[in-house]
Scaffold this motif. Sequence first.
Motif, PDB file in Angstrom:
ATOM      1  N   GLY A 290      23.355   0.247 -24.302  1.00 37.16           N
ATOM      2  CA  GLY A 290      23.656   0.330 -25.728  1.00 37.16           C
ATOM      3  C   GLY A 290      25.104   0.680 -26.025  1.00 37.16           C
ATOM      4  O   GLY A 290      25.653   0.268 -27.054  1.00 37.16           O
ATOM      5  N   ALA A 291      25.736   1.435 -25.145  1.00 36.30           N
ATOM      6  CA  ALA A 291      27.147   1.782 -25.338  1.00 36.30           C
ATOM      7  C   ALA A 291      28.030   0.540 -25.318  1.00 36.30           C
ATOM      8  O   ALA A 291      29.138   0.539 -25.865  1.00 36.30           O
ATOM      9  N   MET A 292      27.542  -0.534 -24.702  1.00 38.52           N
ATOM     10  CA  MET A 292      28.300  -1.781 -24.623  1.00 38.52           C
ATOM     11  C   MET A 292      28.129  -2.664 -25.855  1.00 38.52           C
ATOM     12  O   MET A 292      28.876  -3.627 -26.038  1.00 38.52           O
ATOM     13  N   TYR A 293      27.142  -2.359 -26.714  1.00 41.03           N
ATOM     14  CA  TYR A 293      26.876  -3.187 -27.890  1.00 41.03           C
ATOM     15  C   TYR A 293      28.103  -3.316 -28.809  1.00 41.03           C
ATOM     16  O   TYR A 293      28.481  -4.440 -29.175  1.00 41.03           O
ATOM     17  N   PRO A 294      28.762  -2.222 -29.178  1.00 42.08           N
ATOM     18  CA  PRO A 294      29.938  -2.363 -30.035  1.00 42.08           C
ATOM     19  C   PRO A 294      31.051  -3.186 -29.390  1.00 42.08           C
ATOM     20  O   PRO A 294      31.759  -3.931 -30.086  1.00 42.08           O
ATOM     21  N   PHE A 295      31.217  -3.050 -28.083  1.00 48.03           N
ATOM     22  CA  PHE A 295      32.242  -3.836 -27.384  1.00 48.03           C
ATOM     23  C   PHE A 295      31.889  -5.319 -27.415  1.00 48.03           C
ATOM     24  O   PHE A 295      32.766  -6.167 -27.583  1.00 48.03           O
ATOM     25  N   ALA A 296      30.593  -5.626 -27.265  1.00 46.54           N
ATOM     26  CA  ALA A 296      30.156  -7.021 -27.328  1.00 46.54           C
ATOM     27  C   ALA A 296      30.406  -7.606 -28.715  1.00 46.54           C
ATOM     28  O   ALA A 296      30.866  -8.748 -28.857  1.00 46.54           O
ATOM     29  N   VAL A 297      30.116  -6.817 -29.748  1.00 42.76           N
ATOM     30  CA  VAL A 297      30.339  -7.280 -31.128  1.00 42.76           C
ATOM     31  C   VAL A 297      31.813  -7.558 -31.374  1.00 42.76           C
ATOM     32  O   VAL A 297      32.186  -8.601 -31.920  1.00 42.76           O
ATOM     33  N   HIS A 298      32.667  -6.636 -30.962  1.00 48.62           N
ATOM     34  CA  HIS A 298      34.094  -6.690 -31.325  1.00 48.62           C
ATOM     35  C   HIS A 298      34.911  -7.630 -30.444  1.00 48.62           C
ATOM     36  O   HIS A 298      35.649  -8.489 -30.948  1.00 48.62           O
ATOM     37  N   TYR A 299      34.787  -7.469 -29.134  1.00 52.04           N
ATOM     38  CA  TYR A 299      35.704  -8.152 -28.224  1.00 52.04           C
ATOM     39  C   TYR A 299      35.249  -9.554 -27.814  1.00 52.04           C
ATOM     40  O   TYR A 299      36.068 -10.338 -27.339  1.00 52.04           O
ATOM     41  N   LEU A 300      33.990  -9.866 -27.974  1.00 58.90           N
ATOM     42  CA  LEU A 300      33.497 -11.174 -27.534  1.00 58.90           C
ATOM     43  C   LEU A 300      33.336 -12.158 -28.686  1.00 58.90           C
ATOM     44  O   LEU A 300      32.826 -13.258 -28.484  1.00 58.90           O
ATOM     45  N   ALA A 301      33.754 -11.761 -29.884  1.00 59.14           N
ATOM     46  CA  ALA A 301      33.633 -12.640 -31.052  1.00 59.14           C
ATOM     47  C   ALA A 301      34.332 -13.977 -30.791  1.00 59.14           C
ATOM     48  O   ALA A 301      35.457 -14.018 -30.283  1.00 59.14           O
ATOM     49  N   GLY A 302      33.641 -15.055 -31.126  1.00 61.83           N
ATOM     50  CA  GLY A 302      34.223 -16.382 -30.957  1.00 61.83           C
ATOM     51  C   GLY A 302      34.030 -16.990 -29.591  1.00 61.83           C
ATOM     52  O   GLY A 302      34.399 -18.144 -29.368  1.00 61.83           O
ATOM     53  N   THR A 303      33.414 -16.233 -28.667  1.00 66.10           N
ATOM     54  CA  THR A 303      33.174 -16.751 -27.319  1.00 66.10           C
ATOM     55  C   THR A 303      31.723 -17.217 -27.183  1.00 66.10           C
ATOM     56  O   THR A 303      30.864 -16.879 -28.005  1.00 66.10           O
ATOM     57  N   ALA A 304      31.461 -17.947 -26.124  1.00 66.66           N
ATOM     58  CA  ALA A 304      30.121 -18.482 -25.896  1.00 66.66           C
ATOM     59  C   ALA A 304      29.104 -17.391 -25.584  1.00 66.66           C
ATOM     60  O   ALA A 304      27.897 -17.586 -25.766  1.00 66.66           O
ATOM     61  N   ILE A 305      29.582 -16.253 -25.085  1.00 62.62           N
ATOM     62  CA  ILE A 305      28.652 -15.181 -24.697  1.00 62.62           C
ATOM     63  C   ILE A 305      28.523 -14.098 -25.766  1.00 62.62           C
ATOM     64  O   ILE A 305      27.883 -13.080 -25.540  1.00 62.62           O
ATOM     65  N   HIS A 306      29.146 -14.313 -26.930  1.00 63.26           N
ATOM     66  CA  HIS A 306      29.100 -13.303 -27.990  1.00 63.26           C
ATOM     67  C   HIS A 306      27.659 -12.953 -28.363  1.00 63.26           C
ATOM     68  O   HIS A 306      27.248 -11.785 -28.308  1.00 63.26           O
ATOM     69  N   LEU A 307      26.870 -13.943 -28.756  1.00 67.57           N
ATOM     70  CA  LEU A 307      25.497 -13.694 -29.193  1.00 67.57           C
ATOM     71  C   LEU A 307      24.607 -13.190 -28.058  1.00 67.57           C
ATOM     72  O   LEU A 307      23.912 -12.176 -28.234  1.00 67.57           O
ATOM     73  N   PRO A 308      24.608 -13.830 -26.876  1.00 60.40           N
ATOM     74  CA  PRO A 308      23.764 -13.297 -25.788  1.00 60.40           C
ATOM     75  C   PRO A 308      24.101 -11.849 -25.425  1.00 60.40           C
ATOM     76  O   PRO A 308      23.192 -11.046 -25.162  1.00 60.40           O
ATOM     77  N   ALA A 309      25.397 -11.522 -25.410  1.00 64.81           N
ATOM     78  CA  ALA A 309      25.801 -10.156 -25.064  1.00 64.81           C
ATOM     79  C   ALA A 309      25.330  -9.163 -26.119  1.00 64.81           C
ATOM     80  O   ALA A 309      24.866  -8.058 -25.788  1.00 64.81           O
TER      81      ALA A 309
END
Length: 396
Positions: A290-309
């Motif tokens: 869960g600590a990785m959820y905010p990082f996935a939202v913020h840093y992966l935006a626009g990438t193919a793995i944004h939603l899966p992450a």
Amino acid sequence: MKKGLFSYENGIVLLMALTFGCLFFDRLALNFLMPYVAKDLNLNNTQIGLLAGVLSLAWAFSSFFSTAWAETNNKKKIVFIIAVFVFSVCSFGSGLATSFITLLLARLVMGFAEGPVIPLAQNFVERESSPHRLGINAGILQGVGSALFGSILAPVLLVKIAEDMGWRNAFFIAGAPGLILGLLAWKFVQKSTAESVKTNEKSALNISELLQYNNVRWGIGVACCIFGWWFATLPFISNYFVSSQGMTADEMGKTMGLLGVAGLVSSIIVPGLSDKIGRKKVLIAFSLVGAMYPFAVHYLAGTAIHLPAMLLTYFLMGAIPLAAAVVPSEAVPVHLKAKAIGLITAIGEIIGGVIVPSIAGILSDKIDPSAFLWVSAALAILGLFFVMKLTETLKK
């Protein structure tokens, strides 16, 4: 008593899950209908915030004190049924509101009514659960409500009704199922399920006694952090997707719906896994996830793995029933179980559901629109400290 699929245990889990689902549907209805309500009643942002805060505070207060009174006086079934009827009627009251004050009063009473429902429902399920199924039963109860009804069905159904029939009718329709479920609970819940254990205690609260148990003391911190992790993002994430990440309204709606699906699935998988390997191990693992959820939202935006992450890291939501119900109920004697769930739910609701979103909102206004994400991440990491203090309660 029938075994297998049509057992009383499964019936209680299903009935309590549907009841909590109806409750969460009613609680979140105003969130999804707010564009219509705010326009008709001329509400400003401060008033909108007060409507949410008043309900949460009333919920928190009632979840402990009403539950404690019900358990001490052996009135758990009647309190549960009255609470279900009242919060359903209050949904009708929301639909009848003609001003901010009348809507505020309806939401205030709804909060008081809804407070004892989840601690008592979890207590009923805990009483009837097989030892190897407590985690998954608690997860089904809470996950169906917060995810399936609140995050997946509510926005679609309520907005459709509001568009076709008006927002007032949406509130009227939202309140109707609760009346039916209240009648089913009156007929179906057996006396032994809701009966309190006789004690010689004079206090209705037992707060000092509850705090003597290690997993109640540290479990409060765990619940506050996990509740806060969720509520730090919940009010802001949809607007952030649109205003900061450039999603269209349709893309945002689909993303939020998929997050709701992830919440539902996690509420079954995470507690179910805890039935196999232990509560503490699962809480540690998914706090890290869960600590990785905010990082996935913020840093992966626009990438193919944004939603899966995002979907994967959102699985910490499945730990909410563990923190709020399973860990405290397994830590205390039978006569304190409902009170332990009520106490942890109340404090978690106040800190995680009221104070944390307020702080997250202020920081997002003052520092950066993404600040709420880092509040969420910090709480998941802080939660690890409290989880490490817990004693494993799963009996193998």
